[in-house]
Design a protein around this motif. Structure first.
Motif, mmCIF file in Angstrom:
data_model
loop_
_atom_site.group_PDB
_atom_site.id
_atom_site.type_symbol
_atom_site.label_atom_id
_atom_site.label_comp_id
_atom_site.label_asym_id
_atom_site.label_seq_id
_atom_site.Cartn_x
_atom_site.Cartn_y
_atom_site.Cartn_z
ATOM 1 N N PRO A 47 -90.953 4.770 -22.018
ATOM 2 C CA PRO A 47 -92.378 4.555 -21.732
ATOM 3 C C PRO A 47 -93.231 5.127 -22.856
ATOM 4 O O PRO A 47 -92.921 6.188 -23.399
ATOM 5 N N HIS A 48 -94.296 4.434 -23.228
ATOM 6 C CA HIS A 48 -95.174 4.966 -24.274
ATOM 7 C C HIS A 48 -96.353 5.730 -23.681
ATOM 8 O O HIS A 48 -97.083 6.407 -24.400
ATOM 9 N N ARG A 49 -96.519 5.617 -22.372
ATOM 10 C CA ARG A 49 -97.481 6.473 -21.679
ATOM 11 C C ARG A 49 -97.136 6.478 -20.185
ATOM 12 O O ARG A 49 -96.238 5.752 -19.736
ATOM 13 N N LEU A 227 -95.856 15.018 -20.432
ATOM 14 C CA LEU A 227 -95.329 13.670 -20.610
ATOM 15 C C LEU A 227 -96.158 12.886 -21.620
ATOM 16 O O LEU A 227 -95.621 12.202 -22.491
ATOM 17 N N HIS A 228 -97.474 12.989 -21.515
ATOM 18 C CA HIS A 228 -98.353 12.275 -22.448
ATOM 19 C C HIS A 228 -98.164 12.781 -23.878
ATOM 20 O O HIS A 228 -98.280 12.018 -24.832
ATOM 21 N N LYS A 229 -97.879 14.056 -24.021
ATOM 22 C CA LYS A 229 -97.687 14.643 -25.353
ATOM 23 C C LYS A 229 -96.255 14.506 -25.852
ATOM 24 O O LYS A 229 -95.929 14.966 -26.938
ATOM 25 N N PHE A 230 -95.384 13.889 -25.066
ATOM 26 C CA PHE A 230 -93.956 13.774 -25.377
ATOM 27 C C PHE A 230 -93.340 15.147 -25.627
ATOM 28 O O PHE A 230 -92.625 15.360 -26.594
ATOM 29 N N ARG A 231 -93.598 16.043 -24.684
ATOM 30 C CA ARG A 231 -93.115 17.410 -24.845
ATOM 31 C C ARG A 231 -92.389 17.924 -23.601
ATOM 32 O O ARG A 231 -92.230 19.130 -23.445
ATOM 33 N N GLN A 235 -87.847 14.512 -22.940
ATOM 34 C CA GLN A 235 -88.322 13.782 -24.115
ATOM 35 C C GLN A 235 -87.935 14.501 -25.398
ATOM 36 O O GLN A 235 -87.523 13.878 -26.382
ATOM 37 N N LEU A 236 -88.065 15.837 -25.401
ATOM 38 C CA LEU A 236 -87.710 16.610 -26.591
ATOM 39 C C LEU A 236 -86.234 16.460 -26.923
ATOM 40 O O LEU A 236 -85.851 16.429 -28.098
ATOM 41 N N ALA A 659 -88.932 9.548 -31.937
ATOM 42 C CA ALA A 659 -89.636 10.541 -32.755
ATOM 43 C C ALA A 659 -90.887 9.942 -33.388
ATOM 44 O O ALA A 659 -91.021 8.729 -33.535
ATOM 45 N N ASP A 660 -91.794 10.810 -33.764
ATOM 46 C CA ASP A 660 -93.026 10.441 -34.450
ATOM 47 C C ASP A 660 -93.177 11.387 -35.643
ATOM 48 O O ASP A 660 -93.190 12.599 -35.474
ATOM 49 N N LEU A 661 -93.294 10.818 -36.849
ATOM 50 C CA LEU A 661 -93.292 11.655 -38.046
ATOM 51 C C LEU A 661 -94.548 12.500 -38.188
ATOM 52 O O LEU A 661 -94.541 13.489 -38.907
#
Length: 711
Positions: A47-49, A227-231, A235-236, A659-661
């Protein structure tokens, strides 16, 4: 005799998504648009959000500043007319505390009336806003509605934190969630754990199966904010494993593909270099001395150099390149310098030629535009070893070009070449030393992932006397004022560039073309000498115009982006860019770097034509705020994302799924540390507990990181 029922095949991560419950042939085609064809690929579609539908509140406490979920019954429903043509379907939802309206602007009336029968119980989610037409109360446009019993428990859609997936036309979120739930329930338990136990323990990582299950469908009590922060821990874990796998691949490649190759030890700081230094009218900057020290240390090793040199526009990379190439010549080896365009190759050739002539070094230029007889003569000189340094475009890697003894390769503006092109020039010699250069500063996170197998040098100091460049933006309505500034600058004895995105008129794009602008300027300023240069001109014409401009015989050079890199005219102090909104941020910064190269103050004028997209406005704002290429590069990565920055798709970088660079720099650093330490301890991943990692590396990244011939 009874026939046996054929055994049901065991589920596999390699299964086609078409055969997953709820998919079928039509939806499988829609999923392919998202790049998904196998179960394993489907599981990786995170999910992206998320929408927090876990807190059910009474209508009376609903506000218009957050996403809400409430239970209600249908009080009324029907079609309303808004003006003569527009219709809206409105439902009034009611509970014990009040009412709230839902509105649909796209609907089939008979279906909606049947669906929203009076008195039906439902759970409604959405973001309320003040009622547009009544001026009182709240409404939700196209809310999510699930019909249920009055006291029904939570479902996939309601009463929980709900995943929202990247969508494709024809496949709705509700269908996608149902498919993903089937995938997670049946196939996630098949996922193999490949991270070493000690790595998981040190980094406090949850098991892989749990990570996938909970990253798709968060358990009760999960933090919507994390979840929104991917943290979240789940997710980590997935971000860590993706980055760790890439870093292990880079560490493996660095250890074996480069370090195990036989190389030639070069003598550095020899007689030719000493003579060259005496020719220079200036000293190397501190950064150039540091970088050259790193390069010379590499050349003295019995393994080939693989070094990336990046620095801002005008930081002196060409001088470093020439010093490095001359070191090869000093060792009776040939050097080659490959550039992506003919104009840039020509500029490098012309810049290097005076020094080479003084030193007695034979320099040749080879491009596809050379006449056939001249090209054959150059190719023969290169084969015979008469040519000591060859400068050229991709013509250097053609089959007809063979070197007698190629010892060192410089690749300029590397992001314009694909991986195979870069490898092809390297194969022209016996494991030659390779220096890759770019004038586009690379954000640290990207350098650690895209070039993590290489040594990296940074030129972070400008030569003395470089002037800061004042940057201004103009709306198209103030174009005349911008051109008046150009004229005034020329009256002060300076020169100017005017850059346009197209050469000639386009039927599809209404842009100021180079030819149109050239004609306009000739009429506007009849007393000035104005020339037009672009990639379609013959080499002799381009060189003649550039020579005239260099000598001050041209006041305004109208150009396309052929002048983006490699042009150095100290008296040119003004850069005007037409349709600045059409250029990428790195391109704008490169073009700006063509001025500010002498003792005079310089300016860059950006003319933008509305309407501007959000990204275009962000690019222009970044140009106005900073002249630092490294700051510009970080902003460019934020705007474009890693997939397009530097053309990373064609540069061989694996596609990042989790991941997001920009967001995950700390994790990039920590996974790199873990990965390189692991390869130092177990260089071939032969230990039994590392076999799953080795297999996963081979299967997922072997071709992308060119590891298949090593693993």
């Amino acid at each position: 005799m009874t026939s046996q029922k054929p055994a049901t095949p065991k589920p596999s991560l390699a299964d086609s998504l078409q055969y997953v419950k709820g998919v079928g042939p039509k939806r499988a085609l829609l999923l392919e648009k998202l790049g998904l064809s196998t179960v394993e690929e489907g599981l990786a579609l995170l999910p992206h959000r998320f929408e927090d539908r876990s807190r059910v509140q009474p209508i009376g406490k609903v506000t218009d500043d957050e996403y809400v979920t409430f239970r209600a019954t249908v009080l009324n429903a029907g079609t309303l007319r808004l003006g003569r043509r527009r219709k809206v379907f409105e439902v009034i939802f009611e509970d014990d505390t009040g009412t709230l309206r839902g509105k649909w602007f796209q609907f089939k009336e008979s279906y909606m009336k049947e669906r929203f029968a009076l008195g039906r119980h439902c759970i409604v989610s959405g973001k309320p806003r003040p009622n547009t037409y009544l001026g009182a109360g709240l409404e939700i446009i196209h809310p999510d509605v699930e019909f249920t019993e009055a006291d029904a428990p939570a479902t996939l859609e309601m009463g929980r934190i709900v995943p929202v997936y990247p969508a494709t036309e024809g496949l709705h979120q509700k269908s996608l969630r149902t498919i993903m739930k089937h995938l997670v329930d049946l196939y996630a338990p098949l996922l193999e754990e490949f991270l070493p136990a000690d790595v998981m323990q040190r980094n406090d990582l949850v098991p892989r199966v749990n990570a996938y299950q909970d990253a798709h469908f968060p358990p009760p009590g999960s933090s919507a904010d994390l979840l929104h922060k991917f943290r979240t821990p789940q997710q980590l874990r997935l971000i860590f494993e993706e980055l760790f796998l890439i870093q292990v691949g880079l560490a493996f490649k660095r250890k074996h593909a480069y370090r195990e190759q036989p190389g030639r030890t070069l003598k550095t700081r020899g007689d030719l270099i000493r003579r060259f230094v005496k020719l220079l009218q200036f000293e190397y900057t501190g950064a150039q001395k540091r970088v050259l020290g790193e390069i010379m240390d590499d050349l003295e090793q019995a393994r080939p150099m693989h070094r990336l040199l990046h620095g801002d526009v005008g930081s002196g990379k060409t001088l470093v390149a020439l010093t490095t190439l001359l070191t090869a010549v000093d060792n009776n080896l040939q050097g080659a310098m490959m550039a992506p365009t003919e104009l840039l190759a020509e500029q490098h050739y012309l810049n290097l030629l005076p020094y080479c002539e003084h030193l007695g070094v034979k320099l040749d230029l080879i491009t596809s535009a050379l006449p056939s007889a001249e090209k054959k003569a150059v190719q023969q000189r290169i084969r015979d070893g008469e040519t000591q340094i060859a400068v050229g475009t991709h013509a250097l890697i053609q089959k007809d070009v063979g070197f007698q003894d190629l010892g060192l390769v410089v690749i300029d503006e590397q992001h314009r070449f694909g991986v195979l092109q870069r490898e092809a020039i390297g194969k022209k010699g016996l494991s030659p030393h390779v220096l890759i250069m770019t004038a586009t500063p690379i954000p640290r996170s990207l350098a650690l992932t895209l070039y993590g197998d290489m040594d990296v040098s940074i030129l972070d100091e400008m030569p003395p006397g470089r002037q800061p460049i004042a940057t201004h933006s103009y709306d198209a309505k103030k174009r005349d004022a911008a051109y008046q500034m150009v004229y005034e600058e020329i009256q002060r004895g300076r020169q100017a560039y005017v850059v346009c995105p197209l050469i000639e008129e386009s039927e599809t794009l209404d842009l100021k073309t180079a030819q149109e602008v050239h004609t306009d300027l000739v009429a506007r300023f009849p007393d000035l000498t104005i020339r037009l240069i672009h990639g379609k001109l013959k080499k002799e014409e381009r060189q003649a115009i550039m020579t005239e401009f260099n000598r001050g015989g041209v006041d305004i050079l109208v150009a396309t982006t052929v002048i983006e890199v490699g042009i150095d005219v100290p008296n040119a102090t003004l850069m005007l860019i037409e349709h600045a909104e059409r250029f990428g941020l790195a391109q704008l910064h490169q073009l700006r770097g063509r001025v500010g190269r002498g003792a005079h103050a310089s300016q860059c004028l950006l003319i933008a034509y509305p309407p501007l997209s959000d990204d275009a406005a962000a690019r222009i704002e970044a140009m106005l705020k900073s002249g630092d290429g490294f700051v510009i590069a970080e902003q460019d990565l934020k705007i474009r994302g890693p997939g397009d920055f530097l053309g990373t798709r064609q540069a061989g970088m694996p596609t990042l799924r989790f991941a997001d660079l920009v967001r995950d720099l700390k994790l990039i650093v920590s996974t790199r540390k873990e990965a390189f330490a692991l390869i130092d301890r177990d260089p071939w991943l032969k230990e039994p507990n590392h076999q799953p990692l080795r297999d996963t590396l081979h299967r997922t990244l072997g071709d992308r990181l060119d590891l298949l011939n090593i693993l």
